[in-house]
Design a protein around this motif. Structure first.
Motif, PDB file in Angstrom:
ATOM      1  N   PRO A  40       4.355  16.306   4.117  1.00 20.13           N
ATOM      2  CA  PRO A  40       5.708  15.894   3.706  1.00 20.13           C
ATOM      3  C   PRO A  40       6.488  15.239   4.841  1.00 20.13           C
ATOM      4  CG  PRO A  40       5.192  18.025   2.778  1.00 20.13           C
ATOM      5  CD  PRO A  40       4.060  17.680   3.707  1.00 20.13           C
ATOM      6  N   GLU A  41       6.273  15.665   6.063  1.00 15.99           N
ATOM      7  CA  GLU A  41       7.002  15.063   7.180  1.00 15.99           C
ATOM      8  C   GLU A  41       6.543  13.651   7.507  1.00 15.99           C
ATOM      9  OE1 GLU A  41       5.445  18.039   7.105  1.00 15.99           O
ATOM     10  OE2 GLU A  41       4.504  18.507   9.061  1.00 15.99           O
ATOM     11  N   ASP A  42       5.491  13.164   6.858  1.00 10.07           N
ATOM     12  CA  ASP A  42       5.087  11.768   7.002  1.00 10.07           C
ATOM     13  C   ASP A  42       5.897  10.842   6.097  1.00 10.07           C
ATOM     14  OD1 ASP A  42       1.717  12.940   7.202  1.00 10.07           O
ATOM     15  OD2 ASP A  42       2.959  12.242   8.873  1.00 10.07           O
ATOM     16  N   THR A  43       6.702  11.424   5.230  1.00  5.44           N
ATOM     17  CA  THR A  43       7.527  10.628   4.333  1.00  5.44           C
ATOM     18  C   THR A  43       8.492   9.764   5.123  1.00  5.44           C
ATOM     19  OG1 THR A  43       7.389  12.240   2.530  1.00  5.44           O
ATOM     20  CG2 THR A  43       9.275  10.727   2.514  1.00  5.44           C
ATOM     21  N   ALA A  44       8.459   8.455   4.860  1.00  5.33           N
ATOM     22  CA  ALA A  44       9.293   7.500   5.597  1.00  5.33           C
ATOM     23  C   ALA A  44       9.050   6.109   5.039  1.00  5.33           C
ATOM     24  CB  ALA A  44       8.935   7.520   7.082  1.00  5.33           C
ATOM     25  N   VAL A  45       9.862   5.189   5.495  1.00  8.35           N
ATOM     26  CA  VAL A  45       9.561   3.771   5.296  1.00  8.35           C
ATOM     27  C   VAL A  45       8.720   3.330   6.484  1.00  8.35           C
ATOM     28  CG1 VAL A  45      10.475   1.443   5.058  1.00  8.35           C
ATOM     29  CG2 VAL A  45      11.679   3.378   4.005  1.00  8.35           C
ATOM     30  N   GLY A  58       0.762  -1.240   0.000  1.00  8.34           N
ATOM     31  CA  GLY A  58       0.000   0.000   0.000  1.00  8.34           C
ATOM     32  C   GLY A  58       0.788   1.282   0.000  1.00  8.34           C
ATOM     33  N   GLY A  59       2.088   1.217   0.072  1.00 13.35           N
ATOM     34  CA  GLY A  59       2.872   2.448   0.044  1.00 13.35           C
ATOM     35  C   GLY A  59       2.855   3.083  -1.333  1.00 13.35           C
ATOM     36  N   GLY A  60       3.434   4.285  -1.423  1.00 14.27           N
ATOM     37  CA  GLY A  60       3.490   4.962  -2.706  1.00 14.27           C
ATOM     38  C   GLY A  60       3.755   6.439  -2.565  1.00 14.27           C
ATOM     39  N   GLY A  95       1.551  -3.201  15.412  1.00 12.18           N
ATOM     40  CA  GLY A  95       1.827  -1.781  15.383  1.00 12.18           C
ATOM     41  C   GLY A  95       2.449  -1.359  14.069  1.00 12.18           C
ATOM     42  N   TRP A  96       2.493  -0.046  13.872  1.00 11.20           N
ATOM     43  CA  TRP A  96       3.194   0.546  12.733  1.00 11.20           C
ATOM     44  C   TRP A  96       4.246   1.511  13.254  1.00 11.20           C
ATOM     45  CZ3 TRP A  96       2.510  -0.856   7.729  1.00 11.20           C
ATOM     46  CH2 TRP A  96       1.344  -1.559   7.397  1.00 11.20           C
ATOM     47  N   PHE A  97       5.410   1.410  12.673  1.00 10.41           N
ATOM     48  CA  PHE A  97       6.510   2.316  12.965  1.00 10.41           C
ATOM     49  C   PHE A  97       6.972   2.903  11.643  1.00 10.41           C
ATOM     50  CE2 PHE A  97       7.646   1.359  17.431  1.00 10.41           C
ATOM     51  CZ  PHE A  97       6.796   0.288  17.644  1.00 10.41           C
ATOM     52  N   ARG A  98       7.743   3.983  11.722  1.00 10.48           N
ATOM     53  CA  ARG A  98       8.293   4.555  10.502  1.00 10.48           C
ATOM     54  C   ARG A  98       9.707   5.047  10.757  1.00 10.48           C
ATOM     55  NH1 ARG A  98       4.343   9.900  10.019  1.00 10.48           N
ATOM     56  NH2 ARG A  98       5.238  11.084  11.774  1.00 10.48           N
ATOM     57  N   GLN A  99      10.460   5.124   9.681  1.00 12.02           N
ATOM     58  CA  GLN A  99      11.855   5.530   9.807  1.00 12.02           C
ATOM     59  C   GLN A  99      12.303   6.266   8.557  1.00 12.02           C
ATOM     60  OE1 GLN A  99      14.644   2.307  10.541  1.00 12.02           O
ATOM     61  NE2 GLN A  99      15.977   3.683  11.706  1.00 12.02           N
ATOM     62  N   GLY A 139       7.714  -6.464   9.389  1.00 19.50           N
ATOM     63  CA  GLY A 139       7.560  -6.538   7.952  1.00 19.50           C
ATOM     64  C   GLY A 139       8.784  -5.992   7.244  1.00 19.50           C
ATOM     65  N   GLN A 140       8.766  -6.067   5.925  1.00 19.19           N
ATOM     66  CA  GLN A 140       9.912  -5.651   5.125  1.00 19.19           C
ATOM     67  C   GLN A 140       9.961  -4.143   4.918  1.00 19.19           C
ATOM     68  OE1 GLN A 140       7.117  -6.842   3.952  1.00 19.19           O
ATOM     69  NE2 GLN A 140       6.608  -5.789   2.031  1.00 19.19           N
ATOM     70  N   GLY A 141       8.872  -3.465   5.221  1.00 18.81           N
ATOM     71  CA  GLY A 141       8.821  -2.015   5.065  1.00 18.81           C
ATOM     72  C   GLY A 141       8.231  -1.621   3.724  1.00 18.81           C
ATOM     73  N   THR A 142       7.525  -0.505   3.726  1.00 18.63           N
ATOM     74  CA  THR A 142       6.959   0.030   2.491  1.00 18.63           C
ATOM     75  C   THR A 142       7.157   1.547   2.493  1.00 18.63           C
ATOM     76  OG1 THR A 142       4.983   0.100   1.075  1.00 18.63           O
ATOM     77  CG2 THR A 142       4.613   0.248   3.446  1.00 18.63           C
ATOM     78  N   GLN A 143       7.602   2.061   1.362  1.00 19.66           N
ATOM     79  CA  GLN A 143       7.930   3.483   1.277  1.00 19.66           C
ATOM     80  C   GLN A 143       6.666   4.318   1.086  1.00 19.66           C
ATOM     81  OE1 GLN A 143      11.099   5.132   1.382  1.00 19.66           O
ATOM     82  NE2 GLN A 143       9.803   6.958   1.453  1.00 19.66           N
TER      83      GLN A 143
END
Length: 125
Positions: free
Chosen positions: A85-90, A8-10, A32-36, A116-120
């Motif tokens: 824009p500050e939500d941009t992350a994996v 679902g990323g994009g 949970g969801w994390f971002r980096q 998970g493997q992460g989604t951009q």
């Protein structure tokens, strides 16, 4: 073997929406969801418990993001609205198989057992 499959990323413009999905196999007490972003530490975004659907959010996403789950599919969703824009992350989903499901526990990545493997997710200005 537990597996987490994210999708679902994009790329989306500021103010737009995206929905992430994470399908899991195996015993679950919370997800949970994390971002980096590069050069920064992994950041807690949100979590949901399996027993009573309690949800927890980082202040930065409250009112914009919604976590939900489908027990039958063992899938967790992250609906992201009013993206900035500050939500941009994996974005990574994480699964906790046992133990406490308190807010201060779920906000720490070390308490999760599988990732998970992460989604951009990229939000353009």
């Amino acid at each position: 073997q537990v597996q987490l499959v994210e999708s679902g990323g994009g790329l989306v413009q500021t103010g737009g929406s995206l929905r992430l999905s994470c399908a899991a196999s195996g015993r679950t007490v919370a997800m949970g969801w994390f971002r980096q972003v590069p050069g920064k530490e992994r950041e807690f975004v949100t979590a949901i418990t399996w027993s009573d659907r309690s949800t927890y959010y980082a202040d930065s996403v409250k009112g914009r993001f919604t976590i939900s789950r489908d027990n039958a599919k063992n899938t967790v969703y992250l609906q992201m609205n009013s993206l900035k824009p500050e939500d941009t992350a994996v974005y990574y989903c994480a699964l906790k198989t046992r133990g406490l499901v308190l807010a201060n526990v779920l906000a720490v990545g070390a308490h999760y057992d599988y990732w998970g493997q992460g989604t951009q997710v990229t939000v353009s200005s």
